[in-house]
Every structure is written in structure tokens, then in C-alpha cells.
Design a protein around this motif. Structure first.
Motif, PDB file in Angstrom:
ATOM      1  N   PHE A  58      27.462   5.256 -36.977  1.00 49.08           N
ATOM      2  CA  PHE A  58      26.402   5.191 -35.629  1.00 49.08           C
ATOM      3  C   PHE A  58      26.319   4.395 -34.674  1.00 49.08           C
ATOM      4  O   PHE A  58      25.936   4.751 -33.566  1.00 49.08           O
ATOM      5  N   THR A  59      26.929   3.320 -34.857  1.00 52.04           N
ATOM      6  CA  THR A  59      26.892   2.151 -34.070  1.00 52.04           C
ATOM      7  C   THR A  59      28.187   1.820 -33.277  1.00 52.04           C
ATOM      8  O   THR A  59      28.445   0.778 -32.699  1.00 52.04           O
ATOM      9  N   LEU A  60      29.069   2.872 -33.479  1.00 47.20           N
ATOM     10  CA  LEU A  60      30.469   2.299 -33.077  1.00 47.20           C
ATOM     11  C   LEU A  60      30.555   2.268 -31.528  1.00 47.20           C
ATOM     12  O   LEU A  60      31.385   1.662 -30.941  1.00 47.20           O
ATOM     13  N   HIS A  61      29.578   2.872 -30.858  1.00 47.93           N
ATOM     14  CA  HIS A  61      29.674   2.842 -29.344  1.00 47.93           C
ATOM     15  C   HIS A  61      29.290   1.019 -29.057  1.00 47.93           C
ATOM     16  O   HIS A  61      29.759   0.816 -27.902  1.00 47.93           O
ATOM     17  N   LEU A  62      28.920   0.465 -29.796  1.00 49.48           N
ATOM     18  CA  LEU A  62      28.438  -1.004 -29.460  1.00 49.48           C
ATOM     19  C   LEU A  62      29.919  -1.807 -29.656  1.00 49.48           C
ATOM     20  O   LEU A  62      30.007  -2.950 -28.755  1.00 49.48           O
ATOM     21  N   ALA A  63      30.794  -1.323 -30.417  1.00 49.81           N
ATOM     22  CA  ALA A  63      32.208  -1.716 -30.333  1.00 49.81           C
ATOM     23  C   ALA A  63      33.263  -1.368 -29.106  1.00 49.81           C
ATOM     24  O   ALA A  63      33.878  -2.039 -28.604  1.00 49.81           O
ATOM     25  N   LYS A  64      32.732  -0.164 -28.765  1.00 49.34           N
ATOM     26  CA  LYS A  64      33.443   0.428 -27.796  1.00 49.34           C
ATOM     27  C   LYS A  64      33.224  -0.259 -26.335  1.00 49.34           C
ATOM     28  O   LYS A  64      33.894  -0.410 -25.411  1.00 49.34           O
ATOM     29  N   GLY A  65      32.056  -0.343 -26.098  1.00 45.87           N
ATOM     30  CA  GLY A  65      31.330  -0.643 -24.829  1.00 45.87           C
ATOM     31  C   GLY A  65      31.431  -1.788 -24.036  1.00 45.87           C
ATOM     32  O   GLY A  65      31.238  -2.784 -24.821  1.00 45.87           O
ATOM     33  N   ARG A  66      32.184  -2.031 -23.184  1.00 44.58           N
ATOM     34  CA  ARG A  66      32.173  -3.054 -22.209  1.00 44.58           C
ATOM     35  C   ARG A  66      30.978  -3.839 -21.938  1.00 44.58           C
ATOM     36  O   ARG A  66      31.011  -5.086 -22.196  1.00 44.58           O
ATOM     37  N   PHE A  67      29.895  -3.235 -21.626  1.00 46.40           N
ATOM     38  CA  PHE A  67      28.632  -3.580 -21.563  1.00 46.40           C
ATOM     39  C   PHE A  67      27.709  -3.725 -22.522  1.00 46.40           C
ATOM     40  O   PHE A  67      26.305  -3.489 -22.413  1.00 46.40           O
ATOM     41  N   ALA A  68      28.079  -3.551 -23.779  1.00 43.96           N
ATOM     42  CA  ALA A  68      27.220  -3.518 -24.977  1.00 43.96           C
ATOM     43  C   ALA A  68      26.294  -4.773 -25.316  1.00 43.96           C
ATOM     44  O   ALA A  68      26.970  -6.018 -24.880  1.00 43.96           O
ATOM     45  N   PRO A  69      25.381  -4.781 -25.384  1.00 40.27           N
ATOM     46  CA  PRO A  69      24.283  -5.978 -25.395  1.00 40.27           C
ATOM     47  C   PRO A  69      25.089  -7.041 -26.703  1.00 40.27           C
ATOM     48  O   PRO A  69      25.094  -6.503 -27.605  1.00 40.27           O
ATOM     49  N   PRO A  70      25.259  -8.239 -26.315  1.00 47.24           N
ATOM     50  CA  PRO A  70      25.709  -9.029 -27.299  1.00 47.24           C
ATOM     51  C   PRO A  70      24.861  -9.104 -28.533  1.00 47.24           C
ATOM     52  O   PRO A  70      25.666  -9.076 -29.754  1.00 47.24           O
ATOM     53  N   GLU A  71      23.503  -9.157 -28.601  1.00 46.98           N
ATOM     54  CA  GLU A  71      22.654  -9.347 -29.472  1.00 46.98           C
ATOM     55  C   GLU A  71      23.002  -8.118 -30.633  1.00 46.98           C
ATOM     56  O   GLU A  71      22.793  -8.325 -31.691  1.00 46.98           O
ATOM     57  N   GLN A  72      23.145  -6.833 -29.762  1.00 50.11           N
ATOM     58  CA  GLN A  72      23.376  -5.703 -30.687  1.00 50.11           C
ATOM     59  C   GLN A  72      24.518  -5.713 -31.575  1.00 50.11           C
ATOM     60  O   GLN A  72      24.714  -5.459 -32.598  1.00 50.11           O
ATOM     61  N   ARG A  73      25.600  -6.181 -30.707  1.00 50.16           N
ATOM     62  CA  ARG A  73      26.962  -6.163 -31.173  1.00 50.16           C
ATOM     63  C   ARG A  73      26.939  -7.174 -32.542  1.00 50.16           C
ATOM     64  O   ARG A  73      27.491  -6.937 -33.569  1.00 50.16           O
ATOM     65  N   GLU A  74      26.389  -8.308 -32.323  1.00 50.34           N
ATOM     66  CA  GLU A  74      26.483  -9.404 -33.456  1.00 50.34           C
ATOM     67  C   GLU A  74      25.411  -9.002 -34.648  1.00 50.34           C
ATOM     68  O   GLU A  74      25.814  -9.099 -35.652  1.00 50.34           O
ATOM     69  N   ARG A  75      24.379  -8.123 -34.331  1.00 48.79           N
ATOM     70  CA  ARG A  75      23.793  -7.507 -35.456  1.00 48.79           C
ATOM     71  C   ARG A  75      24.587  -6.620 -36.324  1.00 48.79           C
ATOM     72  O   ARG A  75      24.472  -6.663 -37.600  1.00 48.79           O
ATOM     73  N   VAL A  76      25.357  -5.744 -35.682  1.00 55.55           N
ATOM     74  CA  VAL A  76      26.362  -4.946 -36.426  1.00 55.55           C
ATOM     75  C   VAL A  76      27.414  -5.554 -37.169  1.00 55.55           C
ATOM     76  O   VAL A  76      27.732  -5.399 -38.330  1.00 55.55           O
ATOM     77  N   LEU A  77      27.733  -6.419 -36.518  1.00 57.32           N
ATOM     78  CA  LEU A  77      28.688  -7.517 -37.163  1.00 57.32           C
ATOM     79  C   LEU A  77      28.209  -8.143 -38.408  1.00 57.32           C
ATOM     80  O   LEU A  77      28.888  -8.446 -39.477  1.00 57.32           O
ATOM     81  N   GLY A  78      26.869  -8.394 -38.341  1.00 56.62           N
ATOM     82  CA  GLY A  78      26.138  -9.098 -39.626  1.00 56.62           C
ATOM     83  C   GLY A  78      26.373  -8.192 -40.605  1.00 56.62           C
ATOM     84  O   GLY A  78      26.605  -8.369 -41.918  1.00 56.62           O
ATOM     85  N   TRP A  79      25.968  -6.895 -40.255  1.00 51.60           N
ATOM     86  CA  TRP A  79      26.224  -5.878 -41.450  1.00 51.60           C
ATOM     87  C   TRP A  79      27.395  -5.606 -42.076  1.00 51.60           C
ATOM     88  O   TRP A  79      27.901  -5.610 -43.151  1.00 51.60           O
ATOM     89  N   ALA A  80      28.555  -5.679 -41.243  1.00 46.75           N
ATOM     90  CA  ALA A  80      29.884  -5.613 -41.384  1.00 46.75           C
ATOM     91  C   ALA A  80      30.305  -6.514 -42.304  1.00 46.75           C
ATOM     92  O   ALA A  80      30.977  -6.491 -43.360  1.00 46.75           O
ATOM     93  N   ALA A  81      29.877  -7.860 -42.089  1.00 48.47           N
ATOM     94  CA  ALA A  81      30.046  -9.168 -42.824  1.00 48.47           C
ATOM     95  C   ALA A  81      29.457  -8.792 -44.165  1.00 48.47           C
ATOM     96  O   ALA A  81      30.210  -9.193 -45.267  1.00 48.47           O
ATOM     97  N   GLY A  82      28.272  -8.277 -44.561  1.00 44.76           N
ATOM     98  CA  GLY A  82      27.891  -7.698 -45.619  1.00 44.76           C
ATOM     99  C   GLY A  82      28.634  -6.864 -46.398  1.00 44.76           C
ATOM    100  O   GLY A  82      28.566  -6.739 -47.524  1.00 44.76           O
ATOM    101  N   TYR A  83      29.288  -6.053 -45.731  1.00 40.44           N
ATOM    102  CA  TYR A  83      30.092  -5.030 -46.534  1.00 40.44           C
ATOM    103  C   TYR A  83      31.593  -5.331 -46.763  1.00 40.44           C
ATOM    104  O   TYR A  83      32.278  -4.731 -47.466  1.00 40.44           O
TER     105      TYR A  83
END
Length: 221
Positions: A146-171
């Protein structure tokens, strides 16, 4: 347009042989009609043109509840739209599906609609974060799809991207194949925009991931 009429329209294109193959491929224990994605798209286009947003929400709700594969895919497609005024009911319906996800095809169809609602209102990430602790593997996976747009988007807010990367680290140490695949998918997508961040992630968490996921995540590095 009622859910019953919409389902009947899909059933008109049923193909028993194709349905058997789909059932064997997707494995989720539900009814399959054997209708092609192209036919689903044609039907959805007709319904979208005839319905306002509340009507689409009502039809999508009814189609999803049928537990028919093609109807569930059509339900999600009905709600794919970038800009929707007062989209709260759309998001609430899509989010209500997440706890019951049980197969990648219907879950990914829902994600295509859901990521647009997250882009419209990033505060909804708070709800999605709760999915990361679900006992249902498909719901945990949905937090990334559901959050793949944050990985795709050139202008995705860094704090949102980092938040999801934190979830990925947990996985990273999660042994479920589909979870590993989703982590790799997210990282591979991000690597097209920010390869150094993906290298840093793999340096920190790659050893915990399965070998195939590490390889796929670094495919474009």
C-alpha cells in the motif's frame, strides 16, 4: 447497478477451463469465473461511468463480499482514482478489507486503490502501521504494497519513506516468502531513485533477509 447484476455481468464471460487454472494458481479457496483482466476492466469502466463515488463504494462493498475472485478484483478497480473529494468512505472500505486478505492478487488490487488514498492523506499511515503487527501475513505484507508509491515517487516526503523503511527493517528476519518478496520489491523500486539508501539498508539488515530477497533488492544497484 446492484452487486447481483454486476456479478451476473462478470459471470457472462466465465470460462470453466480458465477458472480451473486460476484456482490452481491462486490457491485461495474461493470461486473463480475464469474472466480475463481485460473483460474486468471493460465492465469496471462501464460501472464507473454510470455511478457517483457513493455508488461505486456501495457496489465495491457488495462485490468484495461475494468472495468471487473476479468480483473482488473488480471491487478494488472501481475505487482506483487519484483525486476523490471527501474520500473517507473510500479509504474506510479499502482499509476494512486488509484484515481479511488471503491471496496476493486480490490484496494487490486493493493496494492499487489504497496507495492513492494514502497519497491523498498521509495521516492514514498511522492506521497502516498497525497492520505491521498483524498475525495475518497478508495484512503485514499490505503495509508495504500500500505504500509502494513512497518508493516510486521522486518527491515522496523523506520522513514517510523512512517510516516505511523502518517497517521493512522489522520484516527483514520474517521467514514468510511473500514478506521477503515485498521487502525486496520495495527496496528494488526505491533503488531506482535512491540507490545509496538501499545500499545502507542492505548493509544494516541484508544478512537477516533471505538470499533471494537480498539479490532481488539489489538488482538495479
Amino acid at each position: 447497478m446492484t452487486p447481483e447484476a454486476a456479478l451476473a455481468a462478470l459471470e457472462a464471460g466465465a470460462d470453466a477451463e480458465r477458472a480451473a487454472g486460476m484456482a490452481a494458481y491462486h490457491k485461495a479457496p474461493r470461486r473463480y469465473l475464469g474472466v480475463t483482466n481485460g473483460e474486468i476492466d471493460l465492465r469496471v469502466a462501464e460501472w464507473r461511468a454510470a455511478l457517483d463515488v457513493p455508488g461505486r463504494v456501495a457496489l465495491a462493498d457488495g462485490l468484495w463480499r461475494t468472495d468471487v475472485h473476479e468480483a473482488m478484483v473488480a471491487a478494488a478497480k472501481l475505487l482506483i482514482q487519484a483525486r476523490i473529494p471527501d474520500d473517507g468512505p473510500v479509504w474506510r472500505l479499502i482499509a476494512s478489507w486488509a484484515p481479511g486478505f488471503d491471496a496476493w492478487a486480490v490484496a494487490d488490487s486493493a493496494a492499487s486503490a489504497g496507495e492513492r488514498r494514502l497519497a491523498a492523506d498521509p495521516a492514514r499511515l498511522d492506521e497502516v502501521e498497525g497492520w505491521t503487527n498483524s498475525e495475518n501475513m497478508w495484512t503485514r505484507r499490505a503495509a508495504l504494497t500500500f505504500t509502494l508509491h513512497l518508493a516510486k515517487g521522486r518527491f515522496a516526503p523523506p520522513e514517510q519513506r523512512e517510516r516505511v523503511l523502518g517497517w521493512a527493517a522489522g520484516y527483514a528476519a520474517d521467514r514468510e516468502w511473500f514478506i521477503q518478496k515485498a521487502v525486496a520489491w520495495w527496496l528494488r523500486t526505491l533503488s531506482k531513485r535512491d540507490p545509496e539508501r538501499v545500499r545502507a539498508f542492505l548493509a544494516a539488515h541484508g544478512e537477516a533477509m533471505k538470499a533471494f530477497a537480498r539479490k532481488e533488492a539489489g538488482k538495479y544497484l
